[in-house]
Design a protein around this motif. Structure first.
Motif, PDB file in Angstrom:
ATOM      1  N   TRP A 134       2.860  -5.650   6.672  1.00 36.75           N
ATOM      2  CA  TRP A 134       1.900  -4.615   7.030  1.00 36.75           C
ATOM      3  C   TRP A 134       0.842  -4.408   5.753  1.00 36.75           C
ATOM      4  O   TRP A 134      -0.440  -5.085   6.307  1.00 36.75           O
ATOM      5  CB  TRP A 134       2.288  -3.266   8.152  1.00 36.75           C
ATOM      6  N   SER A 135       1.439  -3.945   4.880  1.00 35.99           N
ATOM      7  CA  SER A 135       0.304  -4.084   3.564  1.00 35.99           C
ATOM      8  C   SER A 135       0.345  -5.681   3.235  1.00 35.99           C
ATOM      9  O   SER A 135      -1.811  -5.411   3.047  1.00 35.99           O
ATOM     10  CB  SER A 135       1.446  -3.908   2.250  1.00 35.99           C
ATOM     11  N   GLN A 139      -4.782   5.399   8.357  1.00 38.33           N
ATOM     12  CA  GLN A 139      -3.397   4.029   9.606  1.00 38.33           C
ATOM     13  C   GLN A 139      -2.193   4.665   8.770  1.00 38.33           C
ATOM     14  O   GLN A 139      -1.077   5.206   9.209  1.00 38.33           O
ATOM     15  CB  GLN A 139      -3.606   3.013   9.350  1.00 38.33           C
ATOM     16  N   ARG A 189      -3.187   0.597  -3.769  1.00 41.77           N
ATOM     17  CA  ARG A 189      -2.263  -1.313  -3.366  1.00 41.77           C
ATOM     18  C   ARG A 189      -1.842  -1.689  -4.893  1.00 41.77           C
ATOM     19  O   ARG A 189      -2.572  -2.026  -5.585  1.00 41.77           O
ATOM     20  CB  ARG A 189      -3.927  -1.497  -3.024  1.00 41.77           C
ATOM     21  N   ASN A 215      -3.089  -6.442   5.904  1.00 40.91           N
ATOM     22  CA  ASN A 215      -3.895  -5.462   4.844  1.00 40.91           C
ATOM     23  C   ASN A 215      -4.186  -5.329   3.715  1.00 40.91           C
ATOM     24  O   ASN A 215      -5.096  -4.430   3.255  1.00 40.91           O
ATOM     25  CB  ASN A 215      -3.770  -3.445   5.548  1.00 40.91           C
ATOM     26  N   TRP A 252       0.940  -1.158  -0.258  1.00 39.60           N
ATOM     27  CA  TRP A 252       0.083  -0.516   0.133  1.00 39.60           C
ATOM     28  C   TRP A 252       0.826   1.328   0.251  1.00 39.60           C
ATOM     29  O   TRP A 252       1.856   1.425   0.316  1.00 39.60           O
ATOM     30  CB  TRP A 252      -1.088   0.090   0.764  1.00 39.60           C
ATOM     31  N   GLN A 272      -9.015   3.775   5.056  1.00 39.98           N
ATOM     32  CA  GLN A 272      -8.989   3.301   6.783  1.00 39.98           C
ATOM     33  C   GLN A 272      -6.725   3.086   6.658  1.00 39.98           C
ATOM     34  O   GLN A 272      -6.468   4.058   7.608  1.00 39.98           O
ATOM     35  CB  GLN A 272      -9.507   1.614   6.851  1.00 39.98           C
ATOM     36  N   VAL A 273      -7.210   2.658   5.294  1.00 31.74           N
ATOM     37  CA  VAL A 273      -5.336   1.970   5.103  1.00 31.74           C
ATOM     38  C   VAL A 273      -5.215   3.657   5.105  1.00 31.74           C
ATOM     39  O   VAL A 273      -4.075   3.954   5.526  1.00 31.74           O
ATOM     40  CB  VAL A 273      -5.170   1.895   4.165  1.00 31.74           C
ATOM     41  N   SER A 320      -8.384  -4.149   3.120  1.00 27.68           N
ATOM     42  CA  SER A 320      -8.766  -3.610   3.624  1.00 27.68           C
ATOM     43  C   SER A 320      -9.171  -2.443   2.753  1.00 27.68           C
ATOM     44  O   SER A 320      -8.807  -1.878   2.433  1.00 27.68           O
ATOM     45  CB  SER A 320      -7.235  -2.582   4.407  1.00 27.68           C
TER      46      SER A 320
END
Ligand SMILES: Cc1cc2nc3c(=O)[nH]c(=O)nc-3n(C[C@H](O)[C@H](O)[C@H](O)COP(=O)(O)OP(=O)(O)OC[C@H]3O[C@@H](n4cnc5c(N)ncnc54)[C@H](O)[C@@H]3O)c2cc1C
Length: 331
Positions: free
Chosen positions: A238-239, A253, A275, A242, A186, A249-250, A245
């Motif tokens: 982390w990507s 964060q 993404r 998520n 992301w 929201q991404v 997601s």
């Protein structure tokens, strides 16, 4: 003009496709480049945000390959950039010598494709060889089944998972592509009111972030009406966690992790969250794939090491091979 000039279709206008196009046009081939996107660049592409354009993919060239470095330095739009570099705990880090393209990364791929025919927004779905009187021609169709003509050869430069289906006519190539490990990540591009920090590149170990790059600090990207632009990249772990997601929201964060780092709470003027499904490959060192009976091949970052230097090297090896194989037709 000769009417028997070899006509090659290249699928993908990223770094590999554009370097290959440049080499083959110079050698005398007729080249058509197809890409499913609106512009060139692939994972080196740029996007519009607010009234400016910013880099959404690889933010700079950090290659140590001496051949690629001397090639980069000879490109008129490529400029050196030595950003102020800090770690995630505000520690000063050595400023690396990087290279960026003015005024955006995709200007390089665009200029390399001069002399070829570029067909944007065309997703290729079918590549098939047809033999007639000992000659092989390769047929292309788009995703709607529309025929796009016959070519002397077709070279696929798409990321490995997308190349897998495109290379079905050569099962051993499709298998090779299907075995490549791929990572997603992301990213967010954010335009904010100027922050007080002098940092231009932030990297290190962080639970969410991989790297933050101040896009508007790169050569040729000054913003007329104020503000600054950053590319915020999430790390691979982390990507992946998520992967599905919600982009809103991404973004929240990524933004809050970035704001926390710089200790700021400034207004967001514009943003874009993206993404990259096939951001990086764990590449192999095969160089390129080429079947001289079926006239179908492949090159790209997944075939030679990885990253930008992998894409560049693979495209050059593919070009060397095609120029050698077609030297009689080009003479
Ligand atoms: C956010 C990010 C940061 C990165 N940072 C770095 C870095 O710091 N250093 C580094 O070395 N590398 C970095 N990379 C990786 C680097 O960008 C890539 O390795 C390199 O650009 C790959 O080039 P390529 O030409 O092989 O593939 P791509 O750039 O992916 O080009 C392939 C093209 O094929 C097109 N395509 C796919 N399928 C079809 C189809 N069916 N029909 C038509 N067209 C199709 C795609 O639209 C794309 O334009 C980064 C990548 C990302 C996403």
């Amino acid at each position: 003009m000769r009417d028997n000039i070899p006509h090659i279709a290249i699928i993908g206008a990223g770094l590999a496709g554009s370097v290959l196009s440049n080499r083959l046009v110079e050698a005398g081939f007729l080249i058509s480049v197809y890409d499913k996107s609106r512009g060139t660049g692939g994972r080196l592409s740029s996007c519009r945000i607010d009234d400016i354009s910013a880099d959404l993919g690889a933010p700079y060239f950090d290659t140590t390959d001496p051949d690629m470095l001397s090639w980069l330095k000879a490109q008129p739009k490529v400029k050196p950039w030595q950003p102020k570099h800090i770690g995630y705990y505000k520690t000063d880090l050595p400023s690396p010598l990087l290279y960026v393209v003015e005024p955006r990364q995709s200007a390089l791929t665009r200029s390399l494709m001069e002399g070829s025919t570029f067909i944007p927004q065309c997703r290729i779905a079918y590549i098939w060889p047809e033999k007639e009187n000992q000659e092989t021609q390769v047929i292309l169709r788009d995703e709607h089944g529309k025929g796009l003509g016959n070519f002397d050869a077709v070279i696929v430069t798409a990321p490995a998972p997308q190349a897998t289906t495109l290379l079905e006519a050569v099962p051993r190539f499709a298998k090779r592509a299907s075995e490549i490990e791929t990572h997603m990540n992301w990213v967010a591009v954010i335009k904010i009111n100027p922050a007080s920090s002098a940092a231009e590149l932030i990297s290190g170990d962080h639970p969410v972030l991989r790297r933050c790059v101040k896009d508007s600090a790169k050569p040729g990207r000054a913003i007329e009406h104020g503000g600054e632009v950053w590319l915020i990249e999430a790390n691979a772990c982390w990507s992946e966690a998520n992967r599905d997601s919600d982009p809103e929201q991404v973004f929240e964060q990524l933004k809050s992790s970035f704001y926390e780092l710089l200790d700021i709470d400034t207004e967001v003027l514009a943003y874009r969250c993206h993404r990259w499904l096939y951001s990086a490959h764990k590449g192999i060192d095969e160089g390129y794939l080429w079947d001289s009976e079926l006239n179908i091949g492949a090159c790209g970052d997944w075939l030679q090491g990885e990253g930008l230097s992998g894409a560049w090297k693979s495209a050059n090896l593919m070009a060397d091979r095609l120029i050698k194989d077609y030297q009689t037709a080009l003479a």
